[in-house]
Design a protein around this motif. Structure first.
Motif, PDB file in Angstrom:
ATOM      1  N   SER A 198      27.828  36.869   6.637  1.00  0.00           N
ATOM      2  CA  SER A 198      27.936  35.814   7.442  1.00  0.00           C
ATOM      3  C   SER A 198      28.338  34.331   6.669  1.00  0.00           C
ATOM      4  N   LYS A 287      35.528  37.085  14.688  1.00  0.00           N
ATOM      5  CA  LYS A 287      35.272  37.517  15.946  1.00  0.00           C
ATOM      6  C   LYS A 287      34.927  39.126  16.200  1.00  0.00           C
ATOM      7  N   VAL A 290      31.265  40.006  16.065  1.00  0.00           N
ATOM      8  CA  VAL A 290      30.316  39.210  16.972  1.00  0.00           C
ATOM      9  C   VAL A 290      30.729  39.730  18.409  1.00  0.00           C
ATOM     10  N   LEU A 292      29.612  39.085  21.944  1.00  0.00           N
ATOM     11  CA  LEU A 292      28.821  38.114  22.778  1.00  0.00           C
ATOM     12  C   LEU A 292      28.746  38.666  24.011  1.00  0.00           C
ATOM     13  N   GLY A 327      20.192  32.844  15.378  1.00  0.00           N
ATOM     14  CA  GLY A 327      20.987  33.759  16.665  1.00  0.00           C
ATOM     15  C   GLY A 327      21.167  32.855  17.809  1.00  0.00           C
ATOM     16  N   THR A 330      24.587  32.290  19.537  1.00  0.00           N
ATOM     17  CA  THR A 330      25.141  33.690  19.824  1.00  0.00           C
ATOM     18  C   THR A 330      24.428  33.978  21.318  1.00  0.00           C
ATOM     19  N   TYR A 333      26.179  31.595  23.943  1.00  0.00           N
ATOM     20  CA  TYR A 333      27.352  31.609  24.205  1.00  0.00           C
ATOM     21  C   TYR A 333      27.369  33.059  25.206  1.00  0.00           C
ATOM     22  N   SER A 334      26.449  34.233  24.921  1.00  0.00           N
ATOM     23  CA  SER A 334      26.290  35.401  25.520  1.00  0.00           C
ATOM     24  C   SER A 334      25.934  34.942  27.121  1.00  0.00           C
ATOM     25  N   TYR A 355      33.252  29.839  18.064  1.00  0.00           N
ATOM     26  CA  TYR A 355      33.950  30.786  18.697  1.00  0.00           C
ATOM     27  C   TYR A 355      34.798  30.324  19.970  1.00  0.00           C
TER      28      TYR A 355
END
Length: 561
Positions: A198, A287, A290, A292, A327, A330, A333-334, A355
């Motif tokens: 990362s 990407k 990851v 999402l 996180g 993330t 975003y999810s 992202y």
């Protein structure tokens, strides 16, 4: 979906090998798991791997090759540099009778890759098809990854003279553009992306120059290069990210885009002046690794259902808390991806934008020009949004505007840096937000950590000692016949015993009882107790559940909760 997947979908539909309903099913699986279209086609048994290669070859008007039976001439191998072969996932094989160069590509349906390669080699190409594993293995055979010691041995004698001169910009550029330095940096980037790191840290000290990778949240140090390489290596990175190489006194931020194995990877660059030179950190934004999707985070099904109910509300504030690297982004975003509909306008303010989210307007925060979270939010409210995401609530102004936005019919997502979920409420009060405003706007708070998953390839069961159980507050009666696991270490996980990470969370829903405590300025511990009384599973207990499920180890739970 990437270009390769889009083209493959069209081929499968045009050949009537799948129908639109099956495409919808596959796309849902892509959104859930992040796997490529081709992998899901095979997993769902619509085609075998062999049939898929034949379909792609037929579409390209070529054939499938068995690379194990082909010996590639040296003059053909020399057409590509090792870095180019790995970067584009390309393998030249030989010539056609008309002089066209035969190549196999890891991404054969991505026309951009073949066009770029044709331009670099200055030859017409004909793309043949082979299995990805064969291509990877054959590239390693003919273009082996240079070891860092080999690269360092290639340093030109004259370079030593310019390494120590830290003020002459021309000499800095000369050193940074030296072929072994370029190769050295390329090898580091390739290895980091290959190991799914990362971050990469370049750290100059008085008598040493350290380079470390962060994999699954843990830093691993590579064999340190000579101290005098710090200046040219860091200058090389600054050149790649369009930073000012002569400015050594102020922090700088930039971005690098590199192509590795046919895919584009973004690197976020941050420099920091230190006592012994500039420290540089590269955040790898790949990407392809990851996913999402809320289902892929490893959150308990019951908690997931509660989260989904909260984020579907028309207005309110939803906060994710935790330290750096837990996180939070993330998860946000999810959540956004889950509720992203064509009927809603979504705006985000991020520092920086990590992202791209399709259909979402994303705004980078830049404090240097006074583009703050508060200023962005003020502008957002004039853009008729339905949903807003703020990267972080840092001050009273931003917090008050977030509350105001939620009270005027918007749903606001954000993060706070606190230890646990209940701390977020007292943190907002400490900022100066009145309790009645918190109770009328806040709908839920998630506290989150990331634990390393046990490597599936070397997962081994064992019987824990009584002392170990006591550290988690357990007894042998709590455990009974439950199995415990750890990773012995293998080549797949670089002998760490871990591969990948999962989230453990605690979710506080703002119920009338919690509201009453907030309005009374109750301390964190009181709010936390009431939340547990109402069914909240703490991060510690969520971690213990992950141990019982064989997903992680007791050491990880103790370390992060």
């Amino acid at each position: 979906m990437d270009t390769e997947s889009i083209v493959l979908k069209e081929i499968m539909l045009s050949e009537s090998l799948i129908d639109k309903e099956q495409v919808t099913e596959i796309e849902e699986e892509i959104n859930r798991t992040g796997k490529p279209f081709a992998d899901i086609l095979v997993a769902y048994q619509f085609v075998t791997k062999e049939q898929l290669l034949e379909i792609i070859a037929s579409y390209l008007g070529t054939e499938v090759l068995d690379l194990n039976s082909i010996e590639i001439p040296k003059e053909i191998v020399k057409l590509l540099e090792p870095a180019q072969a790995r970067m584009y996932g390309a393998l030249p094989i030989g010539y056609e009778s008309d002089g066209t160069l035969k190549v196999t590509l890891i991404a054969p349906l991505n026309y951009q890759v073949s066009e770029d390669l044709s331009f670099i080699i200055n030859k017409r190409l004909k793309v043949y098809v082979a299995s990805q594993n064969q291509i990877f293995n054959t590239i390693e055979k003919y273009y082996p990854t240079a070891s860092l010691s080999d690269v360092l041995a290639d340093l030109e004698p004259g370079v030593e003279d310019v390494l120590g001169n830290e003020t002459d910009e021309n000499k800095l550029s000369e050193a940074a553009n030296n072929a072994p330095i370029i190769k050295f940096v390329d090898v580091i980037l390739y290895q980091a992306v290959k190991d799914q790191s990362s971050d990469i840290h370049f750290e100059p000290f008085e008598n040493s120059f350290k380079i470390r990778y962060r994999v699954d949240g843990v830093l691993y140090e590579m064999a340190p290069p000579p101290k005098n390489l710090a200046t040219p290596v860091i200058s090389r990175i600054k050149i790649m990210s369009n930073l000012n190489i002569s400015e050594r006194r102020l922090p700088q931020d930039g971005r690098i885009q590199v192509r590795i194995a046919g895919k584009v990877v973004d690197l976020r660059v941050s420099t920091l002046p230190t006592q012994f030179g500039e420290s540089v950190v590269l955040r790898i934004l790949d990407k392809s690794i990851v996913n999402l999707d809320l289902n892929s985070l490893g959150i308990d099904e019951i908690v997931l259902e509660q989260i989904r109910k909260l984020i579907e509300r028309p207005n309110g504030i939803f906060i994710v808390t935790g330290p750096t690297g837990s996180g939070k982004t993330t998860t946000l975003y999810s959540c956004l991806k889950e509720i992203n509909k064509v009927t809603d306008k979504i705006l985000t303010a991020e520092e920086p934008v990590e992202y791209d989210l399709e259909g979402v307007i994303q705004v980078p925060i830049n404090t240097a020009i006074n583009m703050t979270f508060a200023r962005a939010l003020r502008a957002f409210l004039r853009q008729d949004p339905d949903i807003i995401m703020l990267g972080e609530i840092r001050d009273l102004e931003t917090a008050q505007m977030a509350v105001q936005a939620s009270l005027t019919g918007h749903f606001v997502f954000s993060t706070l840096h606190t230890k646990e979920a209940a701390d977020a409420i007292t943190r907002l009060i400490d900022m100066g937000v009145m309790p009645y405003l918190i109770t009328s706007s806040l709908v839920g708070v998630i506290g989150q950590r990331l634990l390393r998953r046990i490597c599936k390839s070397c997962k081994t069961s064992y019987v824990p000692k009584e002392e170990e159980l006591k550290m988690l507050g357990l007894t042998s009666d709590d455990v009974l016949d439950k199995k415990f696991y750890y990773g012995k270490g293998c080549s797949f996980c670089n002998n760490t015993g871990y591969k990948g990470r999962k989230a453990i969370v605690e979710l506080i829903r703002i119920t009338p009882e919690i509201c009453e405590l907030i309005n009374k300025f109750s301390p964190t511990i009181t709010i936390r107790r009431k939340a547990i009384e109402q069914g909240m599973v703490t991060m510690r207990n969520d971690g213990i559940k992950a141990v019982f499920n064989g997903e992680t180890t007791m050491e990880e739970v103790l370390k992060y909760t």
